[in-house]
Scaffold this motif. Structure first.
Motif, short mmCIF file in Angstrom:
data_model
loop_
_atom_site.label_atom_id
_atom_site.label_comp_id
_atom_site.label_asym_id
_atom_site.label_seq_id
_atom_site.Cartn_x
_atom_site.Cartn_y
_atom_site.Cartn_z
N ASN A 1 0.82 -1.22 0.00
CA ASN A 1 0.00 0.00 0.00
C ASN A 1 0.85 1.26 0.00
N GLY A 2 2.18 1.13 0.13
CA GLY A 2 3.06 2.28 0.04
C GLY A 2 3.86 2.60 1.28
N ASP A 3 3.66 1.85 2.37
CA ASP A 3 4.42 2.09 3.60
C ASP A 3 5.62 1.14 3.61
N HIS A 4 6.79 1.65 3.21
CA HIS A 4 7.95 0.80 2.99
C HIS A 4 8.97 0.84 4.12
N ASN A 5 8.56 1.23 5.30
CA ASN A 5 9.47 1.23 6.45
C ASN A 5 10.03 -0.19 6.63
N PRO A 6 11.36 -0.36 6.54
CA PRO A 6 11.94 -1.70 6.63
C PRO A 6 11.74 -2.37 7.99
N LEU A 7 11.34 -1.61 8.99
CA LEU A 7 11.06 -2.18 10.31
C LEU A 7 10.04 -3.32 10.22
N HIS A 8 9.21 -3.29 9.18
CA HIS A 8 8.12 -4.25 9.07
C HIS A 8 8.43 -5.47 8.20
N ILE A 9 9.69 -5.54 7.68
CA ILE A 9 10.02 -6.69 6.85
C ILE A 9 11.46 -7.18 7.04
N ASP A 10 12.34 -6.31 7.50
CA ASP A 10 13.76 -6.64 7.61
C ASP A 10 14.09 -7.01 9.05
N PRO A 11 14.43 -8.27 9.32
CA PRO A 11 14.73 -8.68 10.70
C PRO A 11 15.89 -7.92 11.33
N ASP A 12 16.88 -7.52 10.52
CA ASP A 12 18.02 -6.79 11.06
C ASP A 12 17.62 -5.39 11.53
N VAL A 13 16.79 -4.71 10.75
CA VAL A 13 16.30 -3.39 11.14
C VAL A 13 15.43 -3.51 12.39
N ALA A 14 14.57 -4.55 12.43
CA ALA A 14 13.72 -4.75 13.61
C ALA A 14 14.57 -4.98 14.86
N ALA A 15 15.65 -5.76 14.72
CA ALA A 15 16.52 -6.03 15.87
C ALA A 15 17.19 -4.75 16.36
#
Length: 284
Positions: free
Chosen positions: A186-200
């Protein structure tokens, strides 16, 4: 570091969104509609002959993207989380057409060193052809790493009071393990929601569900229990995000009916953690 005057004047891009029925269906599917293929009340939200937009789709229309990630904002974007969300629907959203979103920063609160900052913003979504206002969206962004920049300590927006007693209605809606990957489309590309390294790096055990996806799931619950799936009955929805949801968890919305609408909150069933608090709903 945040510079208050610079951030208040930051030129958030005006965005035009071309809406097709496929975009409406994608959004509705990304917040969980259609999981029961025999529920005929949900069919108009996924099936093109009479496709309808969920009211919460307004939050992705004219959306300027993850603009706080731009270096010139001064925001530590890795530590940013969604704090509060408000949606006023002025009329049901169209299933096709060109919509324009105009976003501005309306306030900044410095909570102090180590306590973060609050960034208030507003977006107005209009029909480009008619100029008609369709929705007003207000958002509070909690910049966890940006307190102590010498800004004002208020005013802080007062939340809707929490209701007392047991809820009159509860509704459990499941999320899917891959739901954040769908919602990103839908256009929200914050990597926090898909990239485990960014989330960590942000302090989470795994990528978390978008706050606005949780918002959509709760909107679905309110539409089902209070509006009989009729977007024309939806007027306003405000809430505070209390804790993140991990994709695959079940969101239980708890509703207290009151004059003109309802109060609500939501929790994750599996962890018994409140994820949405101070909820306010009003009929159109």
């Amino acid at each position: 570091m945040i510079v208050e005057e610079k951030l208040l004047a930051y030129p958030v891009p005006e965005i035009r969104t071309e809406v097709r029925w496929q975009d409406v269906a994608l959004y509705n599917l990304s917040i969980g509609l259609g999981q029961d293929p025999l529920d005929r009340r949900q069919l108009p939200f996924t099936y093109e002959p009479e496709i309808r937009a969920m009211p919460s789709m307004a939050v992705v229309l004219g959306y300027p993207g993850f603009w706080v990630k731009a270096p010139e904002t001064g925001v530590d974007w890795v530590k940013v989380v969604h704090g509060e969300q408000s949606l006023i629907l002025h009329k049901p959203l169209p299933a096709s057409g060109t919509l324009v979103g105009t976003t501005r920063v309306t306030g900044i609160v410095d909570r102090g060193a180590g306590k973060g900052a609050l960034i208030y913003s507003e977006r107005v979504v209009r029909d480009e052809a008619t100029g008609e206002k369709l929705a007003t969206i207000e958002q509070t962004t909690f910049a966890r790493g940006d307190g102590g920049f010498g800004g004002q300590p208020g005013p802080v927006k007062a939340p809707h009071p929490e209701p007392a007693g047991a809820p009159e209605v509860t509704l459990d809606l499941p999320t899917r393990p891959e739901q954040a990957a769908y919602y990103r489309l839908n256009g929200d590309h914050n990597p926090l929601h898909i990239d485990p390294d960014v989330a960590a790096k942000a302090g989470f055990k795994a990528p978390i569900l978008h706050g606005l996806c949780t918002f959509g799931v709760v909107c679905h619950a309110l539409m089902r229990e209070l509006c009989d799936y009729d977007p024309a009955k939806f007027g306003r929805m405000d809430l505070r995000f209390s804790s993140p949801v991990y994709p695959g968890e079940t969101i239980r919305t708890e509703i207290w009916r009151e004059a003109g609408g309802a109060s609500f909150r939501a929790r994750v069933v599996e962890r018994d953690v409140v994820v949405v608090s101070n909820g306010l709903f009003r009929f159109a």
